[in-house]
Write a protein that holds these residues in place. Structure first.
Motif, PDB file in Angstrom:
ATOM      1  N   ALA A   3       0.813  -1.217   0.000  1.00 12.79           N
ATOM      2  CA  ALA A   3       0.000   0.000   0.000  1.00 12.79           C
ATOM      3  C   ALA A   3       0.849   1.270   0.000  1.00 12.79           C
ATOM      4  O   ALA A   3       0.326   2.367  -0.185  1.00 12.79           O
ATOM      5  N   GLU A   4       2.155   1.132   0.219  1.00  7.67           N
ATOM      6  CA  GLU A   4       3.025   2.314   0.181  1.00  7.67           C
ATOM      7  C   GLU A   4       3.899   2.278  -1.080  1.00  7.67           C
ATOM      8  O   GLU A   4       3.602   2.932  -2.065  1.00  7.67           O
ATOM      9  N   CYS A   5       4.968   1.491  -1.050  1.00  7.19           N
ATOM     10  CA  CYS A   5       5.845   1.415  -2.219  1.00  7.19           C
ATOM     11  C   CYS A   5       5.127   0.794  -3.409  1.00  7.19           C
ATOM     12  O   CYS A   5       5.392   1.143  -4.558  1.00  7.19           O
ATOM     13  N   GLY A   6       4.202  -0.139  -3.148  1.00  6.39           N
ATOM     14  CA  GLY A   6       3.439  -0.764  -4.225  1.00  6.39           C
ATOM     15  C   GLY A   6       2.566   0.265  -4.930  1.00  6.39           C
ATOM     16  O   GLY A   6       2.572   0.377  -6.158  1.00  6.39           O
ATOM     17  N   ALA A   7       1.825   1.027  -4.155  1.00  2.40           N
ATOM     18  CA  ALA A   7       0.969   2.066  -4.733  1.00  2.40           C
ATOM     19  C   ALA A   7       1.822   3.105  -5.459  1.00  2.40           C
ATOM     20  O   ALA A   7       1.470   3.567  -6.545  1.00  2.40           O
ATOM     21  N   ALA A   8       2.968   3.447  -4.866  1.00  2.20           N
ATOM     22  CA  ALA A   8       3.858   4.433  -5.493  1.00  2.20           C
ATOM     23  C   ALA A   8       4.348   3.924  -6.849  1.00  2.20           C
ATOM     24  O   ALA A   8       4.443   4.683  -7.815  1.00  2.20           O
ATOM     25  N   SER A   9       4.629   2.633  -6.925  1.00  2.00           N
ATOM     26  CA  SER A   9       5.109   2.066  -8.176  1.00  2.00           C
ATOM     27  C   SER A   9       4.017   2.107  -9.252  1.00  2.00           C
ATOM     28  O   SER A   9       4.297   2.409 -10.425  1.00  2.00           O
ATOM     29  N   ALA A  10       2.785   1.828  -8.852  1.00  2.00           N
ATOM     30  CA  ALA A  10       1.660   1.926  -9.790  1.00  2.00           C
ATOM     31  C   ALA A  10       1.468   3.371 -10.255  1.00  2.00           C
ATOM     32  O   ALA A  10       1.210   3.637 -11.430  1.00  2.00           O
ATOM     33  N   MET A  11       1.638   4.302  -9.322  1.00  2.00           N
ATOM     34  CA  MET A  11       1.521   5.726  -9.673  1.00  2.00           C
ATOM     35  C   MET A  11       2.625   6.133 -10.652  1.00  2.00           C
ATOM     36  O   MET A  11       2.386   6.858 -11.624  1.00  2.00           O
ATOM     37  N   ALA A  12       3.845   5.648 -10.387  1.00  2.00           N
ATOM     38  CA  ALA A  12       4.978   5.984 -11.259  1.00  2.00           C
ATOM     39  C   ALA A  12       4.779   5.378 -12.646  1.00  2.00           C
ATOM     40  O   ALA A  12       5.074   6.021 -13.656  1.00  2.00           O
ATOM     41  N   ALA A  13       4.249   4.145 -12.694  1.00  2.00           N
ATOM     42  CA  ALA A  13       3.994   3.498 -13.982  1.00  2.00           C
ATOM     43  C   ALA A  13       2.995   4.323 -14.795  1.00  2.00           C
ATOM     44  O   ALA A  13       3.186   4.552 -15.996  1.00  2.00           O
ATOM     45  N   ALA A  14       1.945   4.790 -14.125  1.00  2.00           N
ATOM     46  CA  ALA A  14       0.928   5.585 -14.813  1.00  2.00           C
ATOM     47  C   ALA A  14       1.527   6.891 -15.339  1.00  2.00           C
ATOM     48  O   ALA A  14       1.284   7.290 -16.486  1.00  2.00           O
ATOM     49  N   ALA A  15       2.339   7.548 -14.505  1.00  2.00           N
ATOM     50  CA  ALA A  15       2.967   8.814 -14.909  1.00  2.00           C
ATOM     51  C   ALA A  15       3.874   8.592 -16.121  1.00  2.00           C
ATOM     52  O   ALA A  15       3.859   9.363 -17.090  1.00  2.00           O
ATOM     53  N   LEU A  16       4.653   7.527 -16.076  1.00  2.00           N
ATOM     54  CA  LEU A  16       5.595   7.232 -17.148  1.00  2.00           C
ATOM     55  C   LEU A  16       4.864   6.913 -18.453  1.00  2.00           C
ATOM     56  O   LEU A  16       5.214   7.435 -19.527  1.00  2.00           O
ATOM     57  N   THR A  17       3.829   6.096 -18.347  1.00  2.00           N
ATOM     58  CA  THR A  17       3.083   5.712 -19.546  1.00  2.00           C
ATOM     59  C   THR A  17       2.396   6.940 -20.158  1.00  2.00           C
ATOM     60  O   THR A  17       2.322   7.073 -21.376  1.00  2.00           O
ATOM     61  N   GLN A  18       1.956   7.838 -19.293  1.00  2.00           N
ATOM     62  CA  GLN A  18       1.382   9.105 -19.767  1.00  2.00           C
ATOM     63  C   GLN A  18       2.430   9.898 -20.560  1.00  2.00           C
ATOM     64  O   GLN A  18       2.172  10.368 -21.667  1.00  2.00           O
TER      65      GLN A  18
END
Lengths: 289, 222
Positions: free
Chosen positions: A169-184
């Protein structure tokens, strides 16, 4: 328009209005006059600037952390003599993630995104990619808003806190957020962005929070570069049109359930896992005196 | 449950290393300081459980003091707060305690000065905080609303008079918490507001019969 609470709703709202995720997210924030586009963009700009400052300070510091057990790893990576098997940008991402995480441990100024322990993941991916691929500030802010929307939707199901959901819920969520930002930033479409987040999240389910001595230090510092690169894998797969067979919302459901099933001993209580290893117990005696 | 916003997810900008143990500590200190609303001569901090156990490694003690001194959560002076001129002007001490009836991240602030006051609160995660006790009265302050704390003699009609005055300012009441030490004895009201009450409203409240403490606590900026 109703308030968006799921990835599915986000997807259909984007499709219906022919808008990107960050545009839809800004519309959604402005519902009921809560947060104007200006307010959100201003916070994103402030956070982005603070992220860049943290990286800048972290890159040149070797000051030990509070406990004295870390603080020189970003320096070691920067001066590594080994030939890297990663490309230039991926290498930079790891360095930026360590720089930010170590700044955090020195009580330096960082941005909790979504938490302080995971503060290196989103900035490292976002800023290193933007620098190497010429993404202007506006594009960076749009990417940060995309990341924020991803985190917001996850947080609707479960609080982004290690004590409740473990590190997923911390680093995992952050990684999903980073993936979304990068793909954007890479020009991915709405489906690809949501898929990249789902793929990242799916592969961190069950990640425990077992910090040694109860400090945001071991394994947290090095987990930041790990989870930053994890976001790259997710984005790479999603950009190739590979989809998560389990839809994003169901992955979040699984994450919530996994968090509940996880023993409290492995959720930020430092009563199990790495925190109870022989070496950790010895460190505890020395540090917490 | 209040829906979170993107701005909550990509913030706060803070001095590390922990949102609950560092940023939360600063915010607790800031809000407790707002409640006390005077310059204390001495502050005794009582840290409980996880706050006591891992607090030092997270700078919780520094955060609490920095907050009381009015430093913001992203102030880089927090790290060296004990050496700042501001800290040298007051006396303070820290007690590290265990009490499993209390929240894992609980703290008491004992303010000493012209007025003595004890303020208790918890850091509940991700920098969010609750102040749940002032002296012996239960309250519910999270720093997100401008709030009124009123201590008064328990009499019929006081609550209605107070809410009537707030209504004159056209300010909506978001939540309200009442408590008393006993029937006809000392009572308290904690009112969270959606807007800001005027100076004249505060003056009117101050002049109300039976009310002896009126405190207006502004919400925290971060």
């Amino acid at each position: 328009m109703e308030k968006i609470t799921t990835f599915r709703q986000l997807y259909y709202a984007c499709k219906e209005n022919k808008k990107s995720i960050y545009e839809t997210a800004l519309d959604n924030e402005a519902l009921n006059g809560e947060n104007s586009e200006y307010t959100v963009r201003l916070q994103a700009k402030k956070s982005l600037d603070a992220m860049k400052e943290a990286i800048k300070s972290g890159l040149v510091s070797t000051e030990p952390s509070f406990s004295g057990i870390s603080g020189d790893e970003c320096y070691k990576l920067q001066t590594s003599k080994a030939e890297s098997i990663l490309g230039k940008t991926a290498q930079k991402i790891m360095i930026y993630a360590l720089a930010t995480s170590e700044q955090n441990l020195r009580m330096g100024r960082i941005v909790a995104c979504p938490t302080a322990g995971s503060c290196g993941i989103v900035p490292s991916v976002l800023i290193a990619y933007a620098e190497d691929y010429g993404i202007k500030e506006d594009g960076q802010i749009n990417a940060l808003i995309t990341a924020g929307e991803t985190g917001r939707i996850i947080s609707n199901k479960m609080p982004l806190s290690g004590a409740v959901g473990g590190c997923q819920a911390e680093c995992g969520a952050a990684s999903a957020m980073a993936a979304a930002a990068l793909t954007q930033m890479r020009g991915g479409d709405v489906k690809q962005i949501i898929n990249s987040a789902a793929l990242a999240l799916k592969n961190v389910l069950g990640l425990t929070c077992d910090p040694v001595c109860g400090l945001v230090e071991i394994p947290c510092i090095k987990r930041n570069p790990f989870m930053a690169l994890h976001a790259l894998t997710a984005s790479e797969l999603a950009m190739a049109g590979i989809i998560s067979k389990i839809p994003a919302d169901e992955v979040v459901d699984a994450m919530e359930q996994t968090g509940k099933l996880m023993s409290p001993l492995l959720k930020e209580s430092s009563q199990g896992g790495l925190a109870k290893t022989k070496t950790a117990m010895a460190l505890e005696k020395n540090i917490l005196k | 449950m209040r829906q979170s916003s993107i701005t909550d997810i990509i913030s706060p900008i803070m001095a590390g290393p922990s949102s609950s143990h560092t940023a939360g500590a600063v915010r607790l200190g800031l809000l407790a300081g707002n409640v006390y609303n005077a310059k204390p001569e001495k502050v005794i901090f009582k840290l409980y459980n996880s706050y006591a156990l891992t607090g030092k490694g997270h700078g919780t003690d520094k955060g609490l003091l920095a907050g009381v001194l009015g430093f913001a959560v992203d102030d880089e002076r927090i790290k060296n707060v004990f050496d700042t001129p501001e800290a040298k002007k007051i006396k303070y001490e820290f007690n590290f305690l265990e009490d499993f009836n209390r929240h894992p991240n609980a703290v008491d602030f004992h303010f000493e000065g012209d007025l003595n006051m004890t303020v208790s609160g918890n850091s509940i995660g991700a920098g969010e905080i609750i102040i749940d006790k002032i002296n012996n009265f239960s309250v519910n302050l999270d720093g997100k609303y401008n709030s009124l704390i009123l201590v008064y003699h328990d009499e019929p009609g006081v609550i209605s008079k107070v809410t009537g005055m707030i209504q004159l300012d056209k300010v909506n009441i978001a939540s309200m918490n009442c408590d008393r030490s006993g029937k006809g004895k000392e009572a308290s009201m904690c009112i969270c507001l959606d807007g800001e009450v005027s100076k004249s409203c505060l003056e009117a409240l101050n002049s109300l019969e039976h009310l002896y403490i009126v405190r207006y606590i502004k919400k925290l900026e971060i």
